[in-house]
Motif scaffolding. Structure first.
Motif, PDB file in Angstrom:
ATOM      1  N   GLY A 149      35.801   8.948 -44.419  1.00 43.49           N
ATOM      2  CA  GLY A 149      37.112   8.951 -45.063  1.00 43.49           C
ATOM      3  C   GLY A 149      37.227   7.831 -46.077  1.00 43.49           C
ATOM      4  N   GLU A 150      38.241   7.931 -46.893  1.00 44.56           N
ATOM      5  CA  GLU A 150      38.488   6.913 -47.927  1.00 44.56           C
ATOM      6  C   GLU A 150      39.255   5.738 -47.338  1.00 44.56           C
ATOM      7  N   PRO A 151      38.960   4.514 -47.757  1.00 47.83           N
ATOM      8  CA  PRO A 151      39.755   3.354 -47.339  1.00 47.83           C
ATOM      9  C   PRO A 151      41.084   3.353 -48.096  1.00 47.83           C
ATOM     10  N   PRO A 152      42.058   2.583 -47.628  1.00 48.99           N
ATOM     11  CA  PRO A 152      43.309   2.464 -48.393  1.00 48.99           C
ATOM     12  C   PRO A 152      42.995   1.987 -49.807  1.00 48.99           C
ATOM     13  N   ALA A 153      43.572   2.635 -50.793  1.00 49.35           N
ATOM     14  CA  ALA A 153      43.253   2.323 -52.186  1.00 49.35           C
ATOM     15  C   ALA A 153      44.040   1.139 -52.730  1.00 49.35           C
ATOM     16  N   GLN A 154      45.230   0.923 -52.186  1.00 51.11           N
ATOM     17  CA  GLN A 154      46.066  -0.148 -52.708  1.00 51.11           C
ATOM     18  C   GLN A 154      47.045  -0.589 -51.633  1.00 51.11           C
ATOM     19  N   GLY A 155      47.889  -1.524 -51.983  1.00 50.76           N
ATOM     20  CA  GLY A 155      48.886  -1.999 -51.039  1.00 50.76           C
ATOM     21  C   GLY A 155      48.342  -3.090 -50.132  1.00 50.76           C
ATOM     22  N   ARG A 156      49.133  -3.399 -49.127  1.00 50.17           N
ATOM     23  CA  ARG A 156      48.815  -4.538 -48.265  1.00 50.17           C
ATOM     24  C   ARG A 156      47.499  -4.390 -47.518  1.00 50.17           C
ATOM     25  N   TRP A 157      47.031  -3.160 -47.293  1.00 50.37           N
ATOM     26  CA  TRP A 157      45.807  -2.937 -46.520  1.00 50.37           C
ATOM     27  C   TRP A 157      44.578  -2.678 -47.397  1.00 50.37           C
ATOM     28  N   ALA A 158      44.647  -2.966 -48.676  1.00 57.48           N
ATOM     29  CA  ALA A 158      43.538  -2.676 -49.599  1.00 57.48           C
ATOM     30  C   ALA A 158      42.243  -3.393 -49.229  1.00 57.48           C
ATOM     31  N   ASP A 159      42.327  -4.547 -48.570  1.00 62.84           N
ATOM     32  CA  ASP A 159      41.108  -5.273 -48.170  1.00 62.84           C
ATOM     33  C   ASP A 159      40.261  -4.487 -47.167  1.00 62.84           C
ATOM     34  N   ILE A 160      40.845  -3.484 -46.529  1.00 60.78           N
ATOM     35  CA  ILE A 160      40.084  -2.645 -45.595  1.00 60.78           C
ATOM     36  C   ILE A 160      38.854  -2.063 -46.299  1.00 60.78           C
ATOM     37  N   ALA A 161      38.927  -1.872 -47.596  1.00 60.71           N
ATOM     38  CA  ALA A 161      37.814  -1.290 -48.358  1.00 60.71           C
ATOM     39  C   ALA A 161      36.528  -2.104 -48.215  1.00 60.71           C
ATOM     40  N   VAL A 162      36.631  -3.421 -47.964  1.00 60.73           N
ATOM     41  CA  VAL A 162      35.412  -4.221 -47.811  1.00 60.73           C
ATOM     42  C   VAL A 162      34.641  -3.836 -46.556  1.00 60.73           C
ATOM     43  N   LEU A 163      35.286  -3.149 -45.622  1.00 66.45           N
ATOM     44  CA  LEU A 163      34.638  -2.713 -44.386  1.00 66.45           C
ATOM     45  C   LEU A 163      33.933  -1.366 -44.532  1.00 66.45           C
ATOM     46  N   GLU A 164      34.108  -0.713 -45.664  1.00 68.30           N
ATOM     47  CA  GLU A 164      33.544   0.622 -45.869  1.00 68.30           C
ATOM     48  C   GLU A 164      32.026   0.701 -45.645  1.00 68.30           C
ATOM     49  N   PRO A 165      31.213  -0.278 -46.078  1.00 68.59           N
ATOM     50  CA  PRO A 165      29.770  -0.176 -45.845  1.00 68.59           C
ATOM     51  C   PRO A 165      29.373  -0.135 -44.364  1.00 68.59           C
ATOM     52  N   VAL A 166      30.271  -0.539 -43.480  1.00 66.34           N
ATOM     53  CA  VAL A 166      29.979  -0.533 -42.044  1.00 66.34           C
ATOM     54  C   VAL A 166      29.748   0.890 -41.540  1.00 66.34           C
ATOM     55  N   ARG A 167      30.270   1.888 -42.231  1.00 66.42           N
ATOM     56  CA  ARG A 167      30.140   3.278 -41.757  1.00 66.42           C
ATOM     57  C   ARG A 167      28.686   3.663 -41.532  1.00 66.42           C
ATOM     58  N   ASP A 168      27.765   3.077 -42.266  1.00 66.97           N
ATOM     59  CA  ASP A 168      26.343   3.410 -42.126  1.00 66.97           C
ATOM     60  C   ASP A 168      25.682   2.724 -40.935  1.00 66.97           C
ATOM     61  N   TYR A 169      26.418   1.889 -40.215  1.00 69.48           N
ATOM     62  CA  TYR A 169      25.868   1.133 -39.087  1.00 69.48           C
ATOM     63  C   TYR A 169      26.730   1.380 -37.855  1.00 69.48           C
ATOM     64  N   LYS A 170      26.487   2.495 -37.185  1.00 72.40           N
ATOM     65  CA  LYS A 170      27.337   2.928 -36.071  1.00 72.40           C
ATOM     66  C   LYS A 170      27.473   1.876 -34.983  1.00 72.40           C
ATOM     67  N   ALA A 171      26.448   1.072 -34.782  1.00 67.54           N
ATOM     68  CA  ALA A 171      26.512   0.029 -33.761  1.00 67.54           C
ATOM     69  C   ALA A 171      27.572  -1.025 -34.084  1.00 67.54           C
ATOM     70  N   ARG A 172      28.057  -1.072 -35.310  1.00 70.32           N
ATOM     71  CA  ARG A 172      29.073  -2.047 -35.724  1.00 70.32           C
ATOM     72  C   ARG A 172      30.486  -1.457 -35.770  1.00 70.32           C
ATOM     73  N   HIS A 173      30.635  -0.159 -35.548  1.00 68.80           N
ATOM     74  CA  HIS A 173      31.957   0.466 -35.604  1.00 68.80           C
ATOM     75  C   HIS A 173      32.911  -0.127 -34.572  1.00 68.80           C
ATOM     76  N   ALA A 174      32.454  -0.267 -33.324  1.00 71.73           N
ATOM     77  CA  ALA A 174      33.341  -0.724 -32.247  1.00 71.73           C
ATOM     78  C   ALA A 174      33.924  -2.101 -32.542  1.00 71.73           C
ATOM     79  N   SER A 175      33.092  -3.049 -32.968  1.00 77.33           N
ATOM     80  CA  SER A 175      33.605  -4.396 -33.224  1.00 77.33           C
ATOM     81  C   SER A 175      34.564  -4.411 -34.410  1.00 77.33           C
ATOM     82  N   THR A 176      34.323  -3.560 -35.380  1.00 78.55           N
ATOM     83  CA  THR A 176      35.199  -3.477 -36.545  1.00 78.55           C
ATOM     84  C   THR A 176      36.566  -2.910 -36.179  1.00 78.55           C
TER      85      THR A 176
END
Length: 196
Positions: A144-171
């Motif tokens: 899915g797409e990260p929030p594009a704007q607004g107060r939660w826009a920094d969530i986009a920096v977590l997008e590369p984590v999707r390729d590392y399933k072992a890191r999903h839970a901690s995120t």
């Protein structure tokens, strides 16, 4: 001495954020024995992609650490995979978060997501936070797409984590804990109303 991989990465993050290395590209060229396994040179791509400068900035500057003296609810989320834990205290007025504190014992990704939460949670509504948690889950697990704007826009920096399933839970820990605390608050209110 052996250390968990997340301890190595947190230390690496602290080193990376030092002024001497602030403008340096993060490269990992060695082998580290971690938790009985070995993180080797092939991890360099992951370190550069996932543990980017903004993630490390967020992880190194987490606001609202500690506990509230009188929260409406507290909740803890724990990752069995890596051992990371996030405990949140939440206070709400009606449907809106009025105060927040947390204890974060997590890897750099758990720290970064907790930092984003702490920076933006005050003034957020229960529904907004439920949608946020579902949006982050979809971003990681369903492309899915990260929030594009607004107060939660920094969530986009977590997008590369999707390729590392072992890191999903901690995120996801901070998002899960916040929604659990909201559920607890709403459950207490419903029980109080039913008792009247």
């Amino acid at each position: 001495m052996k250390y968990p991989a997340c301890t190595f990465l947190a230390a690496l993050g602290s080193l990376f954020m030092s002024s001497a290395l602030a403008d340096t590209t993060l490269w990992y060229n060695g082998d580290v024995t971690a938790g009985g396994g070995t993180v080797n040179r092939t991890a360099g791509g992951m370190l550069n992609e996932v543990y980017n400068r903004r993630i490390l900035e967020l992880a190194g500057n987490i606001p609202r650490l500690g506990r509230l003296s009188a929260p409406d609810a507290s909740a803890t989320a724990h990752s069995k995979l890596c051992g990371s834990t996030v405990t949140v205290d939440l206070a709400m007025d009606g449907d809106t978060v009025t105060d927040f504190a947390h204890v974060v014992k997590a890897c750099a990704l758990g720290q970064a997501s907790s930092s984003i939460m702490a920076r933006n949670v005050i003034g957020a509504t229960a529904e907004e936070l439920r949608r946020l948690r579902e949006g982050v889950r979809r971003m990681l697990k369903e492309n899915g797409e990260p929030p594009a704007q607004g107060r939660w826009a920094d969530i986009a920096v977590l997008e590369p984590v999707r390729d590392y399933k072992a890191r999903h839970a901690s995120t996801l820990l901070t998002f899960d804990a916040v929604v659990s605390a909201i559920d607890e608050i709403e459950s207490k209110r419903a029980a109080k109303t039913a008792a009247q």
